[in-house]
Design an enzyme around this catalytic site. Sequence first.
Site, PDB file in Angstrom:
ATOM      1  N   LYS A  60      40.385  37.456  38.001  1.00 44.53           N
ATOM      2  CA  LYS A  60      40.151  37.483  39.455  1.00 44.53           C
ATOM      3  C   LYS A  60      38.651  37.297  39.667  1.00 44.53           C
ATOM      4  O   LYS A  60      37.984  38.063  40.382  1.00 44.53           O
ATOM      5  CB  LYS A  60      40.663  38.817  40.020  1.00 44.53           C
ATOM      6  CG  LYS A  60      40.744  38.871  41.526  1.00 44.53           C
ATOM      7  CD  LYS A  60      41.865  38.035  42.117  1.00 44.53           C
ATOM      8  CE  LYS A  60      41.836  38.098  43.633  1.00 44.53           C
ATOM      9  NZ  LYS A  60      42.779  37.184  44.278  1.00 44.53           N
TER      10      LYS A  60
ATOM     11  N   ASP B 187      46.848  37.019  40.949  1.00 45.19           N
ATOM     12  CA  ASP B 187      47.903  37.047  41.974  1.00 45.19           C
ATOM     13  C   ASP B 187      48.765  35.794  41.892  1.00 45.19           C
ATOM     14  O   ASP B 187      49.997  35.851  41.979  1.00 45.19           O
ATOM     15  CB  ASP B 187      47.318  37.260  43.383  1.00 45.19           C
ATOM     16  CG  ASP B 187      46.003  36.512  43.609  1.00 45.19           C
ATOM     17  OD1 ASP B 187      45.526  35.840  42.670  1.00 45.19           O
ATOM     18  OD2 ASP B 187      45.462  36.599  44.719  1.00 45.19           O
TER      19      ASP B 187
END
Length: 383
Positions: free
Chosen positions: A218, A251
Amino acid sequence: MARPDIAWLPGDGIGGEVLEAARLVLDSSGFEASYIPGDIGWEFWRKEGTPLPDRTIELLRSTDCALLGAVTSKPNADAIRELPERFRAKGVRYSGAVLRIRRMFDLYTCLRPCRAYPGNPGNRTEGIDITIFRENTEGMYSGAEWDKIPQELYNIRGMERVPRQAAITVRAVTRKASIRIAKAAFAHALEAPRAEVAPKPPTAVNGGAKHRVTAVHKANIMRATDGVFLAATREVAQGYPEVEYEEMLVDACAMQLVRDPLRFDIIVTTNLFGDILSDLCAQLVGGMGFAPSANLGDDYAMFEPSHGSAPDIAGQGIANPVAAVLSAGMMLEWLGEKDRADRVERAVAEVVREGRVRTPDMGGPDGTMAMATAIAVKLKQGT
Ligand code: ATP
């Protein structure tokens, strides 16, 4: 290794049940070892103020590797409530046994294979064969936490953005740990698969490469820590031109794992992401009962099913032992018994394929030991 010494750590809940099952399979494979039982888990937190007594650490130090069943861990408030007053008065704080072992023995690779054994009714899609390499010693699980931010930290520039009274967890990511987990993932990519029990469909890896490594991060938000991680994976990838390399936001990865799991092969990621994604992947191939894991260092290793102590089904003899059996198989391989490890995995695959014995999580009526016995019988038949 002639006759290895193995630390035998049943732990809590279903831990003892699935280890008993794994032992039946190990014995029926003809594998000889000394199994030395050790105390670990919630019971010892409640009785002795630690889930990992010093005598268990000594046991680990004196053995070749460890096989763990499962350990219960609960949030701080529950841990403190269940601690006897005499320890509470001393300000004893809970520190997870498994996390401590991983750090203490530098077991930096958490290897979690997720294979859809053909015929498993829990398979989301046939053909899934994903191996997760999770960094196991730092990241969000570094263990540096404060219920209230120490005042001194507010002297650091940038900290004014953090609200006063906040609890804080430090996410530490080093180049050293990132490089070594990336190397472990790429080295694995070059090895032949252990057993062709869940052959990858030809479409799984594009571009003609035999394997693909996906670095999950991320770095668009956690720029500092995942920046270090990504720089390391990119650097290691350059040394493996024969392996396809890609990067994916965590995600997006969670979404893609559900949407198109066959596109994944090897995932390398940081500690927390690896923990979460490996549970997701386990669910794609039949649930926690099918999710083995290995914690590997350079000198020591601990093998354990990925699942917890499952208090909801503990004591009923209905836990699926396959994750523990496959973890024992990974232990055999680490001990240099690759043929035996392959035989164990083939026996599991065959029992699952036949579908005559199924535990309740697979929709069947059979118990833990019935499943273990079926695998042991298959092993003896020389599948
Ligand atoms: P812990 O607090 O020890 O992590 P938990 O219940 O939160 O325990 P898990 O033990 O991983 O987490 O269990 C999650 C779910 O998966 C539970 O419903 C449990 O019954 C189920 N489960 C876990 N392991 C198995 C297994 N080996 N066989 C069947 N079901 C399992």
